[in-house]
Design an enzyme around this catalytic site. Structure first.
Site, PDB file in Angstrom:
ATOM      1  N   SER A  67       0.838  -1.198   0.000  1.00 43.17           N
ATOM      2  CA  SER A  67       0.000   0.000   0.000  1.00 43.17           C
ATOM      3  C   SER A  67       0.879   1.257   0.000  1.00 43.17           C
ATOM      4  CB  SER A  67      -0.967  -0.039   1.179  1.00 43.17           C
ATOM      5  OG  SER A  67      -2.028   0.864   1.003  1.00 43.17           O
ATOM      6  N   ASP A  92      -0.431  -4.493  -3.805  1.00 46.53           N
ATOM      7  CA  ASP A  92      -1.811  -4.004  -3.869  1.00 46.53           C
ATOM      8  C   ASP A  92      -1.954  -2.491  -3.765  1.00 46.53           C
ATOM      9  OD1 ASP A  92      -4.359  -5.187  -4.438  1.00 46.53           O
ATOM     10  OD2 ASP A  92      -5.059  -4.292  -2.590  1.00 46.53           O
ATOM     11  N   HIS A 147      -7.111  -6.534   0.538  1.00 43.02           N
ATOM     12  CA  HIS A 147      -6.058  -5.540   0.383  1.00 43.02           C
ATOM     13  C   HIS A 147      -4.776  -5.943   1.110  1.00 43.02           C
ATOM     14  CE1 HIS A 147      -4.116  -1.743  -0.200  1.00 43.02           C
ATOM     15  NE2 HIS A 147      -4.211  -1.366   1.059  1.00 43.02           N
TER      16      HIS A 147
END
Length: 393
Positions: free
Chosen positions: A199, A225, A356
């Site tokens: 992230s 992700d 996620h």
């Protein structure tokens, strides 16, 4: 509103039916309803919020069933480090396992916004099982985990009393942590490095790779992700999401349970390791009862969100070294990355069974992919066939 935005909003704000109690010995929550996977590329805590009736004041598992009790870090890393220059405004906290041999690489892991180095702990256990010689460094970013800020040495790091959380500063920090580890370990030269970021961490390792400070020592980097396009689209919903999630938990167990029931994290084993490091004690008004709040106030980082992800796709494609993009869904790809993928500029791997938090939801599969990625980009591991007419002729 685009289909992507509608999908994101639906994932974040649709109410869910009341869940049944988690079954005993359920290491991984069921993967049904994959369309509701957490898709936020901004907050590593972005996911569906529990609807009415999904409060945390429900009966906890009994002592004989699998519980939400925290699991300590020392089963996953050799030691913790506190790294700092003299009079530096930061004392960086990091989880560390040294490489066993001089030839072994150092995997440098950077967590997402609101998390800590322990978001990789479950994955690290599998990395070490597959490749025991490798080293692991997972630091807590500024404003996260147990990294400390000393304002007496760093007024320039504050803006209106808040920490500077720009991408430039976060990348400076990661470079500093690597340099400080080199000094602390007494290395004459750095080992080969594989950068891995989830992230926000993906944006940070991309920035570090783009700068090229460590030259060819960085064999490759992997981004988990997050892509620029979906991250920028997600910005419109982030403040509403942050306002809707719980601000205080009655216990660490309640925080772990919320992450699982909201499907922020889908792996109970990993959540028991990582989630406690995302929270800190908050003494109640009676001075006796302790509750828990988030270590990182993500709302105050909002001025930096565009800075974190703007231009990330270009930097990802232009940075030197092998590149891996590991996603939970192909819908996260933006146009620039689609073109780069068709041109073979990086390796793409999609894990639709994960949300996620890929490295937490499917830690073993993630570890295998990362080890294969490293070996593919480490020229020293190539075994060339013998020359014609060599020994034996």
């Amino acid at each position: 509103m685009s289909d992507l935005q509608k999908s994101f909003a639906r994932q974040k704000f649709d109410n869910l039916p009341i869940d049944p109690p988690l079954p005993p010995n359920a290491n991984m929550l069921e993967q049904e309803d994959r369309d509701s996977s957490s898709a936020s590329s901004i907050s590593s805590t972005g996911t569906i919020r529990p609807g009415p009736g999904q409060g945390l004041a429900r009966k906890r598992p009994d002592a004989n069933s699998e519980s939400y009790s925290p699991v300590p870090w020392h089963s996953f890393f050799t030691t913790t480090l506190k790294l700092s220059w003299v009079h530096s405004p930061f004392i960086y906290h990091a989880y560390y396992t040294p490489p066993i041999t001089p030839e072994a690489p150092l995997f440098v892991l950077h967590h997402g916004a609101g998390c800590s180095g322990l978001s990789f702990a479950a994955c690290v256990s599998h990395l070490k099982a597959i490749a025991p010689d490798i080293g692991i460094l997972a630091a807590d970013a500024r404003g996260h985990g147990e990294t400390q800020f000393r304002p007496e040495y760093g007024d320039e790091e504050l803006t209106d009393g808040k920490l500077n959380m720009s991408l430039e500063r976060l990348a400076d920090d990661l470079e500093a942590v690597i340099e400080l580890l080199k000094k602390d370990a007494g290395w004459e030269h750095l080992p080969n490095i594989v950068l891995i970021g989830h992230s926000l961490g993906g944006a940070v390792v991309t920035e570090v790779a783009m700068r090229g400070k460590f030259g060819r020592k960085v064999l490759a980097f992997a981004v988990l992700d997050v892509v620029e396009g979906s991250a920028m689209d997600a910005l419109r919903s982030m403040n509403a999401y942050l306002a809707a999630r719980p601000q205080v938990f009655p216990s660490l167990e309640a925080g772990i349970e919320w992450h699982l029931r909201s499907r922020t994290i889908r792996n109970l084993d990993s959540a028991r390791i990582s989630v406690p490091s995302y929270l800190k004690p908050l003494a109640s008004s009676d001075g006796q009862t302790t509750k828990y709040e988030w270590v990182t106030d993500l709302a105050y980082t909002s001025p930096y969100w565009n800075d974190w992800f703007g231009g990330m796709s270009r930097k990802f494609l232009e940075a030197r070294g092998g590149k891996l993009l590991l996603l939970a869904g192909t819908d996260r790809l933006d146009k620039e990355l689609m073109i780069g993928q068709m041109q073979g500029k990086y390796q793409l791997q999609v894990l639709p069974e994960a949300g996620h938090f890929i490295q937490e939801d499917v830690p073993e599969k993630t570890a295998h992919l990362l080890i294969e990625f490293w070996k593919r980009n480490d020229g020293s591991l190539l075994v060339l066939p013998p020359k014609v007419g060599s020994a034996g002729n």
